[in-house]
Design a protein around this motif. Structure first.
Motif, short mmCIF file in Angstrom:
data_model
loop_
_atom_site.label_atom_id
_atom_site.label_comp_id
_atom_site.label_asym_id
_atom_site.label_seq_id
_atom_site.Cartn_x
_atom_site.Cartn_y
_atom_site.Cartn_z
N ARG A 135 0.84 -1.19 0.00
CA ARG A 135 0.00 0.00 0.00
C ARG A 135 0.88 1.25 0.00
O ARG A 135 0.66 2.20 -0.78
N VAL A 136 1.90 1.28 0.86
CA VAL A 136 2.73 2.47 0.96
C VAL A 136 3.55 2.67 -0.33
O VAL A 136 3.68 3.80 -0.81
N VAL A 137 4.06 1.58 -0.90
CA VAL A 137 4.82 1.71 -2.15
C VAL A 137 3.92 2.31 -3.23
O VAL A 137 4.33 3.20 -3.99
N ASN A 138 2.66 1.86 -3.28
CA ASN A 138 1.72 2.42 -4.26
C ASN A 138 1.44 3.90 -4.01
O ASN A 138 1.28 4.68 -4.95
N GLU A 139 1.41 4.29 -2.75
CA GLU A 139 1.22 5.71 -2.44
C GLU A 139 2.41 6.54 -2.92
O GLU A 139 2.24 7.59 -3.54
N VAL A 140 3.61 6.06 -2.62
CA VAL A 140 4.81 6.79 -3.03
C VAL A 140 4.87 6.88 -4.56
O VAL A 140 5.31 7.88 -5.14
N ALA A 141 4.37 5.84 -5.23
CA ALA A 141 4.42 5.79 -6.70
C ALA A 141 3.71 6.99 -7.33
O ALA A 141 4.08 7.42 -8.44
N LYS A 142 2.72 7.54 -6.63
CA LYS A 142 1.98 8.68 -7.19
C LYS A 142 2.90 9.88 -7.43
O LYS A 142 2.63 10.71 -8.29
N ASP A 143 3.98 9.97 -6.65
CA ASP A 143 4.94 11.06 -6.85
C ASP A 143 5.93 10.77 -7.98
O ASP A 143 6.78 11.60 -8.29
N TYR A 144 5.85 9.58 -8.52
CA TYR A 144 6.80 9.19 -9.59
C TYR A 144 6.03 8.61 -10.79
O TYR A 144 6.19 7.44 -11.13
N PRO A 145 5.21 9.45 -11.43
CA PRO A 145 4.37 8.95 -12.52
C PRO A 145 5.18 8.38 -13.68
O PRO A 145 4.66 7.57 -14.46
N ASP A 146 6.44 8.76 -13.80
CA ASP A 146 7.25 8.28 -14.92
C ASP A 146 7.86 6.90 -14.68
O ASP A 146 8.45 6.32 -15.59
N VAL A 147 7.75 6.41 -13.45
CA VAL A 147 8.34 5.11 -13.16
C VAL A 147 7.28 4.01 -13.32
O VAL A 147 6.19 4.10 -12.79
N GLU A 148 7.65 3.02 -14.09
CA GLU A 148 6.77 1.87 -14.26
C GLU A 148 6.98 0.92 -13.07
O GLU A 148 8.07 0.38 -12.88
N LEU A 149 5.93 0.75 -12.27
CA LEU A 149 6.05 -0.05 -11.04
C LEU A 149 5.30 -1.36 -11.19
O LEU A 149 4.17 -1.38 -11.68
N ASN A 150 5.91 -2.45 -10.77
CA ASN A 150 5.14 -3.68 -10.62
C ASN A 150 5.46 -4.34 -9.29
O ASN A 150 6.42 -3.98 -8.61
N HIS A 151 4.58 -5.27 -8.88
CA HIS A 151 4.72 -5.96 -7.59
C HIS A 151 4.84 -7.45 -7.84
O HIS A 151 4.05 -8.01 -8.59
N PHE A 152 5.83 -8.06 -7.20
CA PHE A 152 5.97 -9.53 -7.28
C PHE A 152 5.92 -10.11 -5.88
O PHE A 152 6.45 -9.51 -4.94
N TYR A 153 5.33 -11.30 -5.75
CA TYR A 153 5.52 -12.05 -4.52
C TYR A 153 6.94 -12.59 -4.52
O TYR A 153 7.50 -12.90 -5.58
N VAL A 154 7.48 -12.76 -3.33
CA VAL A 154 8.91 -13.09 -3.24
C VAL A 154 9.24 -14.44 -3.87
O VAL A 154 10.30 -14.62 -4.48
N ASP A 155 8.33 -15.41 -3.76
CA ASP A 155 8.63 -16.72 -4.35
C ASP A 155 8.70 -16.60 -5.87
O ASP A 155 9.61 -17.14 -6.52
N ASN A 156 7.77 -15.84 -6.42
CA ASN A 156 7.79 -15.63 -7.86
C ASN A 156 9.04 -14.84 -8.29
O ASN A 156 9.68 -15.18 -9.30
N ALA A 157 9.40 -13.83 -7.50
CA ALA A 157 10.58 -13.03 -7.83
C ALA A 157 11.83 -13.90 -7.87
O ALA A 157 12.68 -13.77 -8.76
N ALA A 158 11.93 -14.81 -6.90
CA ALA A 158 13.10 -15.71 -6.85
C ALA A 158 13.17 -16.55 -8.12
O ALA A 158 14.24 -16.78 -8.68
N MET A 159 11.99 -17.00 -8.58
CA MET A 159 11.94 -17.81 -9.79
C MET A 159 12.27 -16.97 -11.03
O MET A 159 13.08 -17.36 -11.88
#
Ligand code: IPM
Ligand code: MG
Length: 359
Positions: free
Chosen positions: A203-227
């Motif tokens: 939630r907080v990362v998504n809030e901060v993202a509003k100040d950085y409209p030019d950054v493409e943000l995605n979210h991964f679960y850690v198990d998926n990220a490891a893979m």
């Protein structure tokens, strides 16, 4: 300008790689008219031996009083029998906490000259690999409440994973700022399908993202990220994650590059203060034999020039000098292939200093 650096050579190969790095910094200073002053302090196993504790107060005070800290490595088999709380590694956690080093930057890059060392199929890393893991370093389960308790079923133990909005916001900002300076792509890693602390994180990362409209943000679960890191590493640019997930994923990312002996890291506080250290450990098996690769520590010093001192050209020059020595075919044992000539720690340092001289 005089820059004051606290040096923590530490244990194992630490003193050797620090010695070469000091020579490199002195050369940079000489070329560009900066003066670096060094104060050596004890932490880790050598501090246990000399002062009876892994992180003496004097070490913390001198680090606080400096502009930056450069650390070699701590730990070794000599201290392996000690109980958890007294082990040399605790000096690292103590320094992170005491110095407020909440943002850990761990670049994982594939050096073109060392592409053969990468354990992945060449097509997965073609064109190189350049990822930065931004690891939260003073919160989460490492610093949460921990206890050994008696229960009906006998002894149990717990460690609490806790994050405040403030802690997530400040590390997220570091990561977004980093993404803005790079390819404007950020992956936040959590376990929001299970953990409450991860849902707050997201939630907080998504809030901060509003100040950085030019950054493409995605979210991964850690198990998926490891893979995904081994399946398709090139999809990552900047990764931001918690203390424990960052510990694990940064090791994985470093191994994907195949040259852990080459990787630097920075741990930053608010302001420009930071502690810089190689990702590799103290390698006690080769300590004192002039075999260690000093490049990761020298590249850590380049990060120090860039992030704490704002000496961007000087930082680029040091990285360029390392690349030049690699391109000329010089290899320390850890990165040499069969049949290649091997250089020692001191020669490696000397070659980098010479390369700086010629630039
Ligand atoms: C690291 C290390 C440390 C950590 C240990 C030695 C306490 O693994 O810097 O990644 O877990 O943070
Ligand atoms: Mg680790």
């Amino acid at each position: 300008m005089d820059y004051r650096i606290a040096l923590i050579p530490g244990d194992g190969i630490g003193p050797e790689v620090i010695a070469e790095t000091v020579k490199v910094l002195e050369k940079v200073g000489e070329k560009h008219g900066h003066s670096f002053s060094f104060t050596e302090v004890l932490a880790g196993g050598c501090a246990i031996d000399n002062k009876g504790e892994c992180l003496p107060q004097e070490t913390i005070d001198i680090c606080r009083d400096s502009d930056a800290v450069l650390l070699g490595a701590v730990g070794g088999p000599k201290w392996d029998h000690l109980p958890g709380k007294e082990r040399p590694e605790m000096a690292l956690l103590g320094l992170r906490g005491a110095l407020g080093l909440f943002a850990n930057l761990r670049p994982a890059m594939l050096f073109e000259e060392l592409a053969d060392a990468c354990p992945l199929k060449p097509e997965l890393v073609s064109g190189g690999l350049d990822i930065v893991v931004v690891r939260e370093l003073t919160g989460g389960i490492y610093f949460g409440k921990k206890e050994i308790i008696e229960t009906e079923d006998g002894v149990a133990a717990y460690d609490v994973e806790q994050y405040s909005e403030m802690e997530v916001r400040r590390i997220a900002k570091v990561a977004f700022d980093m993404a803005m300076k790079r390819n404007r792509k950020l992956t936040s890693v959590d376990k929001a399908n299970v953990l409450e602390s991860s849902r707050l994180w997201r939630r907080v990362v998504n809030e901060v993202a509003k100040d950085y409209p030019d950054v493409e943000l995605n979210h991964f679960y850690v198990d998926n990220a490891a893979m995904q890191l081994v399946r398709e590493p090139k999809q990552f640019d900047v990764i931001v994650t918690s203390n424990i997930f960052g510990d694990i994923l940064s090791d994985e990312a470093s191994q994907v590059t195949g040259s852990i002996g080459m990787l630097p890291s920075a741990s930053l506080a608010t302001g420009n203060f930071g502690m810089y250290e190689p990702v590799h450990g103290s390698a006690p098996d080769i300590a004192g034999q002039d075999k260690a690769n000093p490049m990761a520590t020298i590249l850590s010093a380049a990060m120090m020039l860039r992030y704490t001192f704002g000496l961007l050209d000087e930082a680029d020059e040091v990285e360029e000098a390392v690349r030049k020595v690699l391109a000329e075919g010089y290899r320390t044992a850890d990165i040499a292939k069969e049949g290649e000539d091997i250089i020692g720690t001191r020669q490696c340092g000397r070659l980098i200093v010479d390369a700086l001289d010629q630039m």
